[in-house]
Design an enzyme around this catalytic site. Sequence first.
Site, PDB file in Angstrom:
ATOM      1  N   GLU A   1       0.838  -1.213   0.000  1.00 36.64           N
ATOM      2  CA  GLU A   1       0.000   0.000   0.000  1.00 36.64           C
ATOM      3  C   GLU A   1       0.867   1.255   0.000  1.00 36.64           C
ATOM      4  O   GLU A   1       0.586   2.222  -0.705  1.00 36.64           O
ATOM      5  CB  GLU A   1      -0.931   0.016   1.224  1.00 36.64           C
ATOM      6  CG  GLU A   1      -2.031  -1.013   1.186  1.00 36.64           C
ATOM      7  CD  GLU A   1      -2.965  -0.842  -0.006  1.00 36.64           C
ATOM      8  OE1 GLU A   1      -3.341   0.291  -0.342  1.00 36.64           O
ATOM      9  OE2 GLU A   1      -3.312  -1.864  -0.623  1.00 36.64           O
TER      10      GLU A   1
ATOM     11  N   TRP B   1       1.912   2.093  -3.350  1.00 40.66           N
ATOM     12  CA  TRP B   1       0.965   2.811  -4.236  1.00 40.66           C
ATOM     13  C   TRP B   1       1.309   4.292  -4.280  1.00 40.66           C
ATOM     14  O   TRP B   1       1.152   4.974  -5.289  1.00 40.66           O
ATOM     15  CB  TRP B   1      -0.483   2.664  -3.721  1.00 40.66           C
ATOM     16  CG  TRP B   1      -1.193   1.456  -4.262  1.00 40.66           C
ATOM     17  CD1 TRP B   1      -1.397   0.275  -3.614  1.00 40.66           C
ATOM     18  CD2 TRP B   1      -1.809   1.307  -5.555  1.00 40.66           C
ATOM     19  NE1 TRP B   1      -2.106  -0.585  -4.416  1.00 40.66           N
ATOM     20  CE2 TRP B   1      -2.368   0.025  -5.617  1.00 40.66           C
ATOM     21  CE3 TRP B   1      -1.939   2.145  -6.666  1.00 40.66           C
ATOM     22  CZ2 TRP B   1      -3.042  -0.451  -6.730  1.00 40.66           C
ATOM     23  CZ3 TRP B   1      -2.619   1.680  -7.787  1.00 40.66           C
ATOM     24  CH2 TRP B   1      -3.166   0.389  -7.820  1.00 40.66           C
TER      25      TRP B   1
ATOM     26  N   TRP C   1     -20.597  14.921 -18.458  1.00 40.75           N
ATOM     27  CA  TRP C   1     -20.891  14.876 -17.024  1.00 40.75           C
ATOM     28  C   TRP C   1     -22.131  15.687 -16.733  1.00 40.75           C
ATOM     29  O   TRP C   1     -22.484  16.612 -17.474  1.00 40.75           O
ATOM     30  CB  TRP C   1     -19.704  15.434 -16.222  1.00 40.75           C
ATOM     31  CG  TRP C   1     -18.436  14.688 -16.451  1.00 40.75           C
ATOM     32  CD1 TRP C   1     -17.373  15.095 -17.202  1.00 40.75           C
ATOM     33  CD2 TRP C   1     -18.094  13.388 -15.952  1.00 40.75           C
ATOM     34  NE1 TRP C   1     -16.385  14.132 -17.198  1.00 40.75           N
ATOM     35  CE2 TRP C   1     -16.796  13.074 -16.434  1.00 40.75           C
ATOM     36  CE3 TRP C   1     -18.733  12.455 -15.144  1.00 40.75           C
ATOM     37  CZ2 TRP C   1     -16.150  11.886 -16.141  1.00 40.75           C
ATOM     38  CZ3 TRP C   1     -18.098  11.274 -14.847  1.00 40.75           C
ATOM     39  CH2 TRP C   1     -16.828  10.991 -15.352  1.00 40.75           C
TER      40      TRP C   1
ATOM     41  N   ASN D   1      -9.860   4.672   3.606  1.00 34.84           N
ATOM     42  CA  ASN D   1      -9.640   4.384   2.187  1.00 34.84           C
ATOM     43  C   ASN D   1     -10.845   3.732   1.521  1.00 34.84           C
ATOM     44  O   ASN D   1     -11.219   4.095   0.402  1.00 34.84           O
ATOM     45  CB  ASN D   1      -8.398   3.510   2.016  1.00 34.84           C
ATOM     46  CG  ASN D   1      -8.116   3.234   0.553  1.00 34.84           C
ATOM     47  OD1 ASN D   1      -7.915   4.149  -0.231  1.00 34.84           O
ATOM     48  ND2 ASN D   1      -8.140   1.960   0.171  1.00 34.84           N
TER      49      ASN D   1
ATOM     50  N   TRP E   1     -15.625  13.882 -11.973  1.00 36.36           N
ATOM     51  CA  TRP E   1     -14.766  13.440 -10.871  1.00 36.36           C
ATOM     52  C   TRP E   1     -13.787  14.522 -10.414  1.00 36.36           C
ATOM     53  O   TRP E   1     -13.354  14.544  -9.269  1.00 36.36           O
ATOM     54  CB  TRP E   1     -13.976  12.186 -11.292  1.00 36.36           C
ATOM     55  CG  TRP E   1     -13.141  12.397 -12.517  1.00 36.36           C
ATOM     56  CD1 TRP E   1     -13.543  12.313 -13.815  1.00 36.36           C
ATOM     57  CD2 TRP E   1     -11.756  12.773 -12.581  1.00 36.36           C
ATOM     58  NE1 TRP E   1     -12.507  12.599 -14.670  1.00 36.36           N
ATOM     59  CE2 TRP E   1     -11.404  12.886 -13.941  1.00 36.36           C
ATOM     60  CE3 TRP E   1     -10.779  13.014 -11.616  1.00 36.36           C
ATOM     61  CZ2 TRP E   1     -10.116  13.237 -14.367  1.00 36.36           C
ATOM     62  CZ3 TRP E   1      -9.505  13.363 -12.026  1.00 36.36           C
ATOM     63  CH2 TRP E   1      -9.177  13.476 -13.388  1.00 36.36           C
TER      64      TRP E   1
ATOM     65  N   TRP F   1      -8.868   9.131  -7.513  1.00 39.05           N
ATOM     66  CA  TRP F   1     -10.072   9.551  -8.253  1.00 39.05           C
ATOM     67  C   TRP F   1     -10.090   8.923  -9.638  1.00 39.05           C
ATOM     68  O   TRP F   1     -11.135   8.479 -10.115  1.00 39.05           O
ATOM     69  CB  TRP F   1     -10.148  11.081  -8.325  1.00 39.05           C
ATOM     70  CG  TRP F   1     -10.767  11.612  -7.073  1.00 39.05           C
ATOM     71  CD1 TRP F   1     -10.120  12.031  -5.948  1.00 39.05           C
ATOM     72  CD2 TRP F   1     -12.174  11.682  -6.786  1.00 39.05           C
ATOM     73  NE1 TRP F   1     -11.028  12.376  -4.975  1.00 39.05           N
ATOM     74  CE2 TRP F   1     -12.298  12.174  -5.467  1.00 39.05           C
ATOM     75  CE3 TRP F   1     -13.324  11.388  -7.503  1.00 39.05           C
ATOM     76  CZ2 TRP F   1     -13.537  12.370  -4.865  1.00 39.05           C
ATOM     77  CZ3 TRP F   1     -14.556  11.579  -6.900  1.00 39.05           C
ATOM     78  CH2 TRP F   1     -14.665  12.069  -5.594  1.00 39.05           C
TER      79      TRP F   1
HETATM   80  P1  FAD Z   1      -2.691   2.830   5.483  1.00 41.20           P
HETATM   81  O1  FAD Z   1      -3.743   1.890   5.038  1.00 41.20           O
HETATM   82  O2  FAD Z   1      -2.080   2.592   6.795  1.00 41.20           O
HETATM   83  O3  FAD Z   1      -1.562   2.823   4.348  1.00 41.20           O
HETATM   84  C1  FAD Z   1      -0.243   3.286   4.606  1.00 41.20           C
HETATM   85  C2  FAD Z   1       0.158   4.338   3.621  1.00 41.20           C
HETATM   86  O4  FAD Z   1       0.170   3.800   2.308  1.00 41.20           O
HETATM   87  C3  FAD Z   1      -0.770   5.517   3.546  1.00 41.20           C
HETATM   88  O5  FAD Z   1      -0.498   6.444   4.568  1.00 41.20           O
HETATM   89  C4  FAD Z   1      -0.480   6.063   2.156  1.00 41.20           C
HETATM   90  O6  FAD Z   1       0.688   6.851   2.153  1.00 41.20           O
HETATM   91  C5  FAD Z   1      -0.192   4.798   1.362  1.00 41.20           C
HETATM   92  N1  FAD Z   1      -1.410   4.373   0.664  1.00 41.20           N
HETATM   93  C6  FAD Z   1      -2.334   3.491   1.078  1.00 41.20           C
HETATM   94  N2  FAD Z   1      -3.281   3.327   0.138  1.00 41.20           N
HETATM   95  C7  FAD Z   1      -2.951   4.134  -0.877  1.00 41.20           C
HETATM   96  C8  FAD Z   1      -3.536   4.415  -2.145  1.00 41.20           C
HETATM   97  N3  FAD Z   1      -4.656   3.824  -2.567  1.00 41.20           N
HETATM   98  N4  FAD Z   1      -2.930   5.316  -2.934  1.00 41.20           N
HETATM   99  C9  FAD Z   1      -1.780   5.934  -2.550  1.00 41.20           C
HETATM  100  N5  FAD Z   1      -1.180   5.699  -1.373  1.00 41.20           N
HETATM  101  C10 FAD Z   1      -1.767   4.812  -0.548  1.00 41.20           C
HETATM  102  N6  FAD Z   1      -3.825   9.249   0.064  1.00 41.20           N
HETATM  103  C11 FAD Z   1      -3.126  10.331   0.410  1.00 41.20           C
HETATM  104  O7  FAD Z   1      -2.103  10.212   1.098  1.00 41.20           O
HETATM  105  N7  FAD Z   1      -3.507  11.580   0.012  1.00 41.20           N
HETATM  106  C12 FAD Z   1      -4.643  11.784  -0.737  1.00 41.20           C
HETATM  107  O8  FAD Z   1      -4.953  12.924  -1.082  1.00 41.20           O
HETATM  108  C13 FAD Z   1      -5.415  10.641  -1.094  1.00 41.20           C
HETATM  109  N8  FAD Z   1      -6.571  10.781  -1.797  1.00 41.20           N
HETATM  110  C14 FAD Z   1      -7.273   9.657  -2.164  1.00 41.20           C
HETATM  111  C15 FAD Z   1      -8.450   9.812  -2.935  1.00 41.20           C
HETATM  112  C16 FAD Z   1      -9.190   8.704  -3.315  1.00 41.20           C
HETATM  113  C17 FAD Z   1     -10.438   8.888  -4.161  1.00 41.20           C
HETATM  114  C18 FAD Z   1      -8.767   7.416  -2.918  1.00 41.20           C
HETATM  115  C19 FAD Z   1      -9.568   6.202  -3.307  1.00 41.20           C
HETATM  116  C20 FAD Z   1      -7.622   7.250  -2.158  1.00 41.20           C
HETATM  117  C21 FAD Z   1      -6.870   8.359  -1.767  1.00 41.20           C
HETATM  118  N9  FAD Z   1      -5.688   8.228  -0.989  1.00 41.20           N
HETATM  119  C22 FAD Z   1      -4.963   9.352  -0.667  1.00 41.20           C
HETATM  120  C23 FAD Z   1      -5.163   6.903  -0.620  1.00 41.20           C
HETATM  121  C24 FAD Z   1      -5.612   6.339   0.742  1.00 41.20           C
HETATM  122  O9  FAD Z   1      -6.997   6.454   0.888  1.00 41.20           O
HETATM  123  C25 FAD Z   1      -4.926   7.008   1.938  1.00 41.20           C
HETATM  124  O10 FAD Z   1      -3.543   7.074   1.730  1.00 41.20           O
HETATM  125  C26 FAD Z   1      -5.169   6.226   3.226  1.00 41.20           C
HETATM  126  O11 FAD Z   1      -6.555   6.136   3.490  1.00 41.20           O
HETATM  127  C27 FAD Z   1      -4.472   6.918   4.386  1.00 41.20           C
HETATM  128  O12 FAD Z   1      -4.727   6.281   5.597  1.00 41.20           O
HETATM  129  P2  FAD Z   1      -3.593   5.472   6.368  1.00 41.20           P
HETATM  130  O13 FAD Z   1      -2.382   6.308   6.514  1.00 41.20           O
HETATM  131  O14 FAD Z   1      -4.212   4.954   7.618  1.00 41.20           O
HETATM  132  O15 FAD Z   1      -3.297   4.308   5.336  1.00 41.20           O
END
Ligand code: FAD
Length: 518
Positions: A320, A323, A352, A387, A405, A428
């Site tokens: 993750e 990503w 849209w 997420n 979007w 997005w």
């Molecule tokens: P954890 O689940 O603990 O994951 C650890 C780290 O992995 C996160 O802190 C993040 O840095 C990275 N990560 C995890 N999932 C993703 C993912 N899908 N994409 C990219 N990195 C990821 N993340 C952001 O940091 N900033 C945003 O502006 C952002 N916008 C998002 C918008 C949408 C529509 C979606 C679907 C996802 C978005 N994310 C974004 C990704 C993700 O939702 C968040 O990183 C995550 O919820 C943060 O919570 P956590 O630190 O507890 O994540």
Amino acid sequence: PRPIEQLVAAQEETAEARRSTKVKDAVIHWFKMDLRTTDNRALWEASEKAAQAGVPLICIYMVSPKDFEAHLTAPVRVDFMLRTLEVLKRDLAALHIPLYVETVEKRREVPERVLDFMQEWGASHLFANIEYEVDELRREAKMIRMCAGRGLTMEVFHDTCIVPPGALATGAGKQYAVYSPWYRSWVAHVHANPDLLSTFEQPTANLPEARDKVAALFDGEIPDVPHNKRLSEEDTKRFRAIWPAGEREAIDRLEKFCEEKVAQYTKRRNFPSDPATSNISVHLAAGTLSARMAVRTARDRNKTKKLDAGVEGIQTWISEVAWRDFYKHVLVNWPYICMNKPFKPEYSNIEWSYNAAHFDAWCTGRTGFPIVDAAMRQVRSMGWMHNRCRMIVASFLAKDLLVDWRMGEKFFMEHLIDGDFASNNGGWGFSASTGVDPQPYFRIFNPLLQSEKFDVDGDYIRKYVPELRDVKGKAVHDPYGRGAGPQARKAGYPEPIVVHKDSRERTLAAYKAGLDRD
Ligand code: FAD
């Protein structure tokens, strides 16, 4: 040339001049989105340069309110960064290193101001970590040349990603546009270059005589910005309690997560009422924590040094964090995504709906779809959203309401404490099926099924939608469709603004027509 190529060209053109610049009276590290002393590559390099030459290391940060506006930075995020600067200033002062913070009104004046500051303090060398957005890459390329023109040197470093953008390519020499093969290549690259996970020491403390030379820079407060006025006192208090600032807090959060939760991450990460994720995105976005340290700390709890072996939860969590690297690589390789364009150009012609009432209902959490409303209220209440819920609300906006979007992407940036252009744009694009490696457009989340599957007992909904707190059992997922309508209505909860089945048909037709128009 792409902005990253412009940066490389500027580095190449100035290589000789940079090599021959002698260190004068000071070395400067310019903080941007890397607000930490631990494991900060450019800061460490600057510190080495200063220590070897026996001159003071000075740190600077330029507050640019116009930059916050241009990047749609959420007020909650600005407040977090300003609080972080206070902590950073204290931490650096303990090492006798000043952090000088100045407000620069216009964005375009930042480069000139940084260079003037260098000359005011007799600094010959400027160090910074690279930011990968288009404007920032171009600015850095320009500054490298400006420095060379004035007999100064600017050195920039890859730091925010674990694997630098550009390091991975397919067998055919192309950039990856699909996550899974990219991830396999990412893992192999880290295994082959284990130093990528070596962390950098804190900067060396300035010696007393070096400190005395820059004593005046220790004074001064962290300035306030108009953004903060947009937060009510009550919001400010709540956000500050949820999100304490500073790198110590970031490291504690990471270590606690790795100790208590990472092993269960695969099983538990999708349930929004379960605090099973790390909550470190805020720190990765502000740079109070390095991605290197995040992955390294998790890996060190594994029985193996391999990133794709051992405890399943650790493997999933690292994938993750990867990503985040992936989306930054995509941004560097396809910079047009910074210009409001979908990654997949063939999705540019969808018609849209710009239904303001629907968009407003989505923003305010009053769509009549409880899981969507709970999530939209969570982001207002915490500045953060789970997420799974980010995916649900993004899909709902684009595919149930057929709202562009990009309006949702903008709203997220304006409200998230962890707002990050690349990850947000990537998320997005994934959900709306217009981005890199997206969901196929015909895969449309059913909000009710998502709700039943991931908020099984409705705890998340009841927490954020008080109107439904007393609704019993499964009716909480769909009060008007499951016999709790009168109760919901009495409590002021709205009826669904669309019928999912009909929206689905409309969206499939609109996407198909858009593709046919291409
Ligand atoms: P954890 O689940 O603990 O994951 C650890 C780290 O992995 C996160 O802190 C993040 O840095 C990275 N990560 C995890 N999932 C993703 C993912 N899908 N994409 C990219 N990195 C990821 N993340 C952001 O940091 N900033 C945003 O502006 C952002 N916008 C998002 C918008 C949408 C529509 C979606 C679907 C996802 C978005 N994310 C974004 C990704 C993700 O939702 C968040 O990183 C995550 O919820 C943060 O919570 P956590 O630190 O507890 O994540």
